[in-house]
Write a protein that holds these residues in place. Structure first.
Motif, mmCIF file in Angstrom:
data_model
loop_
_atom_site.group_PDB
_atom_site.id
_atom_site.type_symbol
_atom_site.label_atom_id
_atom_site.label_comp_id
_atom_site.label_asym_id
_atom_site.label_seq_id
_atom_site.Cartn_x
_atom_site.Cartn_y
_atom_site.Cartn_z
ATOM 1 N N UNK A 1 0.825 -1.215 0.000
ATOM 2 C CA UNK A 1 0.000 0.000 0.000
ATOM 3 C C UNK A 1 0.857 1.262 0.000
ATOM 4 N N UNK A 2 2.111 1.179 -0.425
ATOM 5 C CA UNK A 2 2.991 2.345 -0.418
ATOM 6 C C UNK A 2 2.559 3.362 -1.477
ATOM 7 N N UNK A 3 3.121 4.570 -1.346
ATOM 8 C CA UNK A 3 2.831 5.672 -2.283
ATOM 9 C C UNK A 3 1.348 6.017 -2.338
ATOM 10 N N UNK A 4 0.704 6.041 -1.178
ATOM 11 C CA UNK A 4 -0.664 6.533 -1.060
ATOM 12 C C UNK A 4 -0.642 7.765 -0.154
ATOM 13 N N UNK A 5 -1.559 8.712 -0.349
ATOM 14 C CA UNK A 5 -1.560 9.941 0.463
ATOM 15 C C UNK A 5 -2.159 9.712 1.848
ATOM 16 N N UNK A 6 -1.572 8.795 2.617
ATOM 17 C CA UNK A 6 -2.058 8.515 3.964
ATOM 18 C C UNK A 6 -1.790 9.702 4.883
ATOM 19 N N UNK A 7 -2.676 9.940 5.818
ATOM 20 C CA UNK A 7 -2.477 10.984 6.806
ATOM 21 C C UNK A 7 -1.504 10.487 7.872
#
Length: 510
Positions: free
Chosen positions: A230-236
């Protein structure tokens, strides 16, 4: 023709049948319709332009707009990549291709998938739909593909996925959904009771996912988390996200170790600055450092040790502290069917490192679990608390009894209100309230009253004779022998002084 005649003019075709005339459009106008129909169906396969090698048909980079027809039934691999096939209709093949196991449709600008597109190719094991223009996946779109093992959907524009889109894929092992516009993590694919049991890899990296179901992901077995990307996602950014990623990294899960620098999050604020998740414990947010803690337990307890491997269905065996192989002779250690180890009731000598050896045809793994048995029972602290509580209660009861004795004992002195003292009555003298240690049997006989019953005696224990003073008065015991030997007048005086001493305002020290 039956019951009429037919003639053709330059402008139109007319049919005379009885009294009715039917005007038919010119044949030239029908040719485009036939041409469009042929374009929808596709032209027959031409092995002069496509490559037909035994059971492989490759028509890659042939500028095709439709799938060729009349495909051989023995076709096992069909490569249609790098063309302009924008729609995969239900009629792209009209006969069952039972031997087809690989279909490649990448780089076609594909925007439409018919709900019946895979009705005649149910034996597919590999389907490549990557690098196209798909925007949504409808319900049960892949349901006929019960043998499919690999599905590539990366580099599309997918933003909507129906929760039943992947239902029926009971053999799916790898699903690639990276580089799309997905904003919701598809938890139903991996969580208990609804997940695809054979799924080993789920790639949702490089999408628009801002939040993860952290609690549910942490509860997954390691063989699922190992292939969850799940890398490179705009997680908070948050310490909870850091805690999960750090734990996965310490455990050596591929999804965390292979892309350590690509696990980023967005810091709170207007600038939306990106930060590596593993660096959140250093400066930003001041998250606590994550460490793998050893297991601690108490005497006489039972403990369950998991052998949580990165692959499923591995052969497992355990070694006890001292590298002693587990055998049926060990009565306090038992390996369960799922590979976990149950130990107990625990003793102090059960402390140490327990080793799980997991093996498979392609992968071996060794896990170490350190156990510390605290040399006390788990209820020891509670028992100590109970003992302290009992002691406190006993002290309070003792204090209450002392207060009752000091303040609530009936007073028989003349100085007390309502208590008159008859000095002529020898029972009210000092000898009626004090037992002398030198009293003889004859004296005791003089204290009998009528009926042969002894009168009530209020007993107090006084200091020894060598004590000269008590409460500021002479010790009455020192005078006692002389008083009884003297006349009654001096004895009455001594009684009065004794009463005065007993009823003094100064407390008597006993």
């Amino acid at each position: 023709m039956m019951g009429g005649s037919l003639w053709i003019s330059h402008g139109a075709t007319e049919v005379f049948r009885g009294r009715s005339f039917i005007t038919v459009l010119p044949l030239a106008l029908l040719l485009p319709t036939v041409r469009v129909s042929a374009q929808l169906i596709g032209s027959p396969l031409d092995c002069k332009t496509c490559v037909c090698a035994s059971n492989i048909v490759s028509c890659s980079k042939m500028n095709l707009t439709n799938v060729p027809t009349t495909l051989p039934q023995y076709t096992a691999v069909l490569d249609l990549s790098f063309n302009t096939i924008t729609k995969l209709r239900a009629e792209w093949t009209t006969k069952t291709l039972s031997r087809l196991h690989s279909l490649l449709l990448s780089h076609n600008g594909l925007t439409f998938l018919s709900s019946e597109a895979f009705a005649y190719v149910t034996k597919l094991r590999y389907l490549d739909l990557s690098s196209n223009g798909l925007r949504q996946l409808d319900e049960l779109i892949f349901e006929p593909l019960e043998h499919l093992e690999v599905l590539l959907l990366y580099s599309n524009r997918i933003s909507q996925i129906d929760r039943t889109a992947f239902s029926g894929l009971v053999s799916l092992q790898r699903l690639y959904l990276s580089q799309n516009q997905i904003s919701r993590f598809p938890l139903e694919l991996v969580k208990e009771r609804s997940r695809l049991e054979t799924l080993r890899l789920l790639d949702v990296s490089s999408n628009r996912i801002k939040a993860l179901p952290l609690y549910e992901l942490q509860a997954l077995p390691a063989w699922i988390k190992n292939g969850l990307y799940f890398h490179n996602n705009p997680l908070t950014c948050s310490c909870e996200v850091h805690d999960m990623v750090a734990r996965w990294y310490l455990k050596g899960l591929s999804s965390a170790t292979d892309f350590k620098g690509n696990h980023t999050c967005v810091l709170p604020g207007q600038q939306k600055e990106k930060m590596v998740i593993m660096d959140l414990d250093k400066v930003y947010l001041n998250c606590s450092e994550v460490k793998m803690m050893d297991k601690e337990t108490y005497l006489e307890q039972f403990l369950l040790l998991d052998c949580d491997t990165r692959e499923k269905d591995m052969m497992k065996s355990w070694a006890l502290p001292g590298n002693i192989p587990l055998s049926p002779a060990h009565k306090t250690a038992l390996m369960r069917p799922d590979g976990s180890l149950q130990i107990g009731p625990l003793k102090a000598e059960d402390s140490g490192v327990y080793t799980c050896y997991a093996t498979s045809d392609s992968f071996n793994e060794t896990l170490y679990v350190s156990v510390m048995v605290i040399n006390s029972t788990k209820s020891g602290g509670l028992e100590n608390l109970k003992t302290a509580y009992t002691t406190l209660v006993a002290c309070l009861v003792s204090l209450v009894m002392v207060l009752i004795y000091l303040y609530l004992t009936p007073c028989r002195c003349a100085c007390c209100p309502g208590q008159g003292l008859n000095k002529s009555d020898p029972r009210d003298s000092l000898h009626s309230s004090t037992v002398s240690i030198t009293q003889t049997h004859e004296e005791m006989g003089q204290e009998r009253v009528e009926g042969g019953v002894f009168a009530y005696r209020h007993v107090a224990f006084l200091q020894p004779k060598d004590q000269l003073e008590q409460n500021g008065r002479l010790n009455p015991i020192g005078e006692e022998d002389e008083e009884w030997q003297g006349d009654s007048r001096e004895r009455r005086r001594s009684d009065a002084e004794s009463v005065s001493s007993v009823c003094s305002d100064t407390p008597m020290v006993v």
